[in-house]
Write an enzyme that holds these catalytic residues in place. Sequence first.
Site, PDB file in Angstrom:
ATOM      1  N   SER A   1      36.174  11.573 -22.125  1.00 36.82           N
ATOM      2  CA  SER A   1      35.266  10.696 -22.867  1.00 36.82           C
ATOM      3  C   SER A   1      34.416   9.794 -21.986  1.00 36.82           C
ATOM      4  O   SER A   1      33.551   9.068 -22.495  1.00 36.82           O
ATOM      5  CB  SER A   1      36.049   9.851 -23.870  1.00 36.82           C
ATOM      6  OG  SER A   1      36.366  10.614 -25.015  1.00 36.82           O
TER       7      SER A   1
ATOM      8  N   LYS B   1      30.721   9.987 -22.430  1.00 34.04           N
ATOM      9  CA  LYS B   1      29.961   9.164 -23.380  1.00 34.04           C
ATOM     10  C   LYS B   1      29.150   8.080 -22.686  1.00 34.04           C
ATOM     11  O   LYS B   1      28.242   7.495 -23.289  1.00 34.04           O
ATOM     12  CB  LYS B   1      30.907   8.584 -24.428  1.00 34.04           C
ATOM     13  CG  LYS B   1      31.561   9.675 -25.306  1.00 34.04           C
ATOM     14  CD  LYS B   1      32.500   9.093 -26.331  1.00 34.04           C
ATOM     15  CE  LYS B   1      33.038  10.173 -27.274  1.00 34.04           C
ATOM     16  NZ  LYS B   1      34.271  10.804 -26.813  1.00 34.04           N
TER      17      LYS B   1
ATOM     18  N   SER C   1      35.280   5.731 -29.351  1.00 37.56           N
ATOM     19  CA  SER C   1      35.136   7.001 -28.634  1.00 37.56           C
ATOM     20  C   SER C   1      35.141   8.184 -29.599  1.00 37.56           C
ATOM     21  O   SER C   1      35.748   9.223 -29.349  1.00 37.56           O
ATOM     22  CB  SER C   1      36.250   7.169 -27.593  1.00 37.56           C
ATOM     23  OG  SER C   1      35.871   8.096 -26.599  1.00 37.56           O
TER      24      SER C   1
ATOM     25  N   LYS D   1      34.349   2.073 -20.014  1.00 40.21           N
ATOM     26  CA  LYS D   1      34.734   3.193 -20.878  1.00 40.21           C
ATOM     27  C   LYS D   1      36.022   3.814 -20.380  1.00 40.21           C
ATOM     28  O   LYS D   1      36.292   3.855 -19.171  1.00 40.21           O
ATOM     29  CB  LYS D   1      33.625   4.255 -20.892  1.00 40.21           C
ATOM     30  CG  LYS D   1      33.823   5.372 -21.902  1.00 40.21           C
ATOM     31  CD  LYS D   1      33.580   4.893 -23.317  1.00 40.21           C
ATOM     32  CE  LYS D   1      33.942   5.941 -24.375  1.00 40.21           C
ATOM     33  NZ  LYS D   1      35.387   6.109 -24.538  1.00 40.21           N
TER      34      LYS D   1
END
Length: 352
Positions: free
Chosen positions: A45, A48, A105, A207
Amino acid sequence: MVAVAALVAVAAPGVAAANPVVVVDVASGRVIAHQEAFRKWYPASLTKLMTAYVTFSAIRSGQVSLDTVVVMSKHAADQPASKMYFKPGSKLTLDSALKLLLVKSANDVAVAIAETVGGTEGAFVARMNAEAKRLGMSSSRFINPNGLPGKGQYTTARDLALLAAAIRREFPEHAGYFTLEGVTTGKKEYPNYNLLIGRFPGADGMKTGFICASGFNQVSSATRNGRTVISVVLGADSLGARADMSADLLQKALTTNVAGNRLEALAPYGEGQDQVADISADICNPKAAAVRSEGRDEGGRMKLLSAYIREMDHPPVMSFAGLIPGSEPVDSKKAPAGEIANVPIPKPRPSL
């Protein structure tokens, strides 16, 4: 190099030899510490971050705005968890979508954003790769906007540090998305899985990500006295471990004058540049799962060992990121005549 290696060893003694690590000063672009920085890794993720970067660029160019309506397509809604389980046809603002992308997420929201900004997911992914090339992310390739694993999707700690630093430098107006303590849809609350937010002094991003093949990953940032540093930790064995490592690295970086080459000038080195590492066997097995469960207290909270992470002294502040009122499609087969069906959203799986 001796000082750099010592910094990594002291700051994050739990980082295995193969674990990629990078710490960089944002303003100067100088590398404070690095280890296995060019080892190819599944981004999970952390992908992202590039989805956000492309979207921020589209906002700046005037192509879209934070008020642009994002519509959940069937293709987006069909994405595997972690996701929001919004029905096809549901609508939310791009502002809410970005919050769900970066805090929850949500894989379905990532694709919905891509379709809104790029027209199609494929066109958006092409823009992701074009931006990666422009930024000098020479060992990265994306095949989707959410980080779900697949052949041809890879990155490195060095490339992720380049991306994170670019976001901080180029889009300060959007920095608030990375500091959110949590989001709420109005029906359910989702705390940020970045365990440094609200717990590490100065933490302001960015993140987290997890799949079995890449382990527990985290890109973190912190600012003190006007100085911002970024750390990248890949392949940790738990949520707690990646937070502890990140906190220790950020603390050392914020309190040391050690600085090396500029990040873009760091010469490639080490093994693992030709194939993408897969640590599934070490991460997703019963023994590893048992160890991770032992890392939680009686209340189920993750035990954090870093001396630089403190208890959050207040409940997480939630920012609204729900659907536009009245936009969720009604299931006519279940709704009584003249009434709106109140269909509960299934409990999503954790996003890590």
